[in-house]
Design a protein around this motif. Sequence first.
Motif, PDB file in Angstrom:
ATOM      1  N   HIS A   1      66.951  20.244  34.995  1.00 14.80           N
ATOM      2  CA  HIS A   1      66.944  19.202  36.040  1.00 14.80           C
ATOM      3  C   HIS A   1      67.102  19.813  37.434  1.00 14.80           C
ATOM      4  CE1 HIS A   1      66.644  15.511  33.830  1.00 14.80           C
ATOM      5  NE2 HIS A   1      67.707  15.758  33.059  1.00 14.80           N
TER       6      HIS A   1
ATOM      7  N   ARG B   1      55.531  19.149  39.137  1.00 12.64           N
ATOM      8  CA  ARG B   1      56.367  20.201  38.580  1.00 12.64           C
ATOM      9  C   ARG B   1      56.348  21.413  39.516  1.00 12.64           C
ATOM     10  NH1 ARG B   1      57.522  16.406  36.239  1.00 12.64           N
ATOM     11  NH2 ARG B   1      57.623  16.030  33.974  1.00 12.64           N
TER      12      ARG B   1
ATOM     13  N   LYS C   1      65.584  15.230  26.505  1.00 14.99           N
ATOM     14  CA  LYS C   1      66.281  14.803  27.721  1.00 14.99           C
ATOM     15  C   LYS C   1      67.736  14.436  27.440  1.00 14.99           C
ATOM     16  CE  LYS C   1      65.644  11.596  31.652  1.00 14.99           C
ATOM     17  NZ  LYS C   1      66.972  11.007  31.654  1.00 14.99           N
TER      18      LYS C   1
ATOM     19  N   SER D   1      59.961  12.695  39.653  1.00 15.88           N
ATOM     20  CA  SER D   1      59.377  13.503  38.560  1.00 15.88           C
ATOM     21  C   SER D   1      57.858  13.446  38.611  1.00 15.88           C
ATOM     22  CB  SER D   1      59.872  12.982  37.193  1.00 15.88           C
ATOM     23  OG  SER D   1      59.528  11.610  37.046  1.00 15.88           O
TER      24      SER D   1
ATOM     25  N   THR E   1      60.660  22.749  36.710  1.00 17.76           N
ATOM     26  CA  THR E   1      61.532  21.617  37.110  1.00 17.76           C
ATOM     27  C   THR E   1      60.684  20.599  37.848  1.00 17.76           C
ATOM     28  OG1 THR E   1      63.619  21.041  38.200  1.00 17.76           O
ATOM     29  CG2 THR E   1      62.183  22.576  39.346  1.00 17.76           C
ATOM     30  N   CYS E   2      61.298  19.451  38.154  1.00 15.71           N
ATOM     31  CA  CYS E   2      60.581  18.343  38.821  1.00 15.71           C
ATOM     32  C   CYS E   2      60.559  18.556  40.334  1.00 15.71           C
ATOM     33  CB  CYS E   2      61.235  17.013  38.514  1.00 15.71           C
ATOM     34  SG  CYS E   2      61.264  16.571  36.758  1.00 15.71           S
TER      35      CYS E   2
END
Length: 462
Positions: free
Chosen positions: A361, A439, A327, A436, A429-430
């Motif tokens: 992101h 997915r 991250k 989050s 991605t989230c």
Amino acid sequence: MTAGRPGHAAGPEGPDAHGAYGSDGAFVAAVDGLADPLNDPLPGGHTSPWFRSENVPAAEPPAPHAVRSAAPSSYEGGYATHQGLHQAPPPGPQQPQGAPDEWYDPAGYRRDWYGPQEPSTGMAAVDAAGPVAPVAPVAPAEGPAAAPVPDTSGRPDLHAEPRTEVMARIPAEPEPEPQSEPDPTPSPHPAPAPGGRAERRRAAKGRGRRRPAPAAGQSAPAAAPMSRVEARRAARAAKDSPAVIASRAVGEVFITLGVLMLLFVTYQLWWTNIRADQIAGKETSRIQDAWANGDRKPGVFAPGEGFAIMHIPKLDVVAPIAEGIDKEKVLDRGMIGHYGEGKLKTAMPSDKQGNFSVAGHRNTHGEPFRYINKLKPGDPIVVETRDAYYTYEMASILPQTSPSNISVIEPIPVGSGFTKPGRYLTLTTCTPEFTSTYRLIVWGKMVDERPRSEGKPDALVG
């Protein structure tokens, strides 16, 4: 009966037959007194406070066709006695000598004011005093003010004075001043209230309750000094209580936290994107410079090291691809991370078979995958490396899955619709946005591999 006036003789004798005006100058003096507008009584009135109608003797009715006697009546005799303008006429049958004046009645006056009482010694002495002594005749006035004036009252005045003396005591009426426009500025001192003394007192009390504001340019009256006890009480009242201090502190804490949260949101939504775009742009330039100089050779890349560039023409995305999904070192710097470590290790684009899986992101920190949910089947996705351009076409999408579902990045991803090995691409991605919790998965299949020597593919040229 009234005395005859000059020019209106009542009998053959004329006005000289009346003894009241026989002396020289008496008529002029009487007329001057009667002409005074302040002392001249109304017709039928009486100036003496002692007049009593019951004391007036009844007059005998005159015989028919009789000529009026020249002798003065009791009215004229009383007037002459009080005024002293001439000697009283000799007593006649109508008024005996030594009888008191018909207007003088002190007993009746006292009865009217104090009620019926027994006569006192003082009043008895006044009654026994007899008639008032005659006064010397008044000298005739000289000058233009002594001109004779016709008698219009019909009755002589008991307190007659020369006209010149009376007029001299009357103040002259002031001439009216020219009126000016009213002053719009209110006077600080209000005008006295009209009316009597009681009304003025009530108005003064009303003004005392509400004091008028000081006019412009005047300072307000100083307040009375407080005593020591009052000053201490005022000081204690001015101090804040512990509850007020605590509430104020809590309010300041909340305000501070609100400001900090606002700054944090601004940092996350605005500043992180700016900073990530700067870092990603520098990394893209560095990778392209390394390819141009021939410094980078194919091989294993270190975590965080950029080795490729991804192009998504529909979304106008150009972002570097680095090794790993750390991250802080990769994702927060605006780059796309490659699953290449441990159990999550996936194939490279140059491999003849496998699933090239990456992550990025959706919000903040450059957010390169924010709008991948808008991709449709057939939209091109190009991965640029040192040696070639690899073009994929979007095949399917999984809107939501658990973060622990790693089957989506297997060589034959589960749920993608692929049933046999091949060269695949997986974007993760989230979701939902700014969270989050889950997915979002997008799959693609390679449709073209073009060496760099042949130029850019059609997806990037168009």
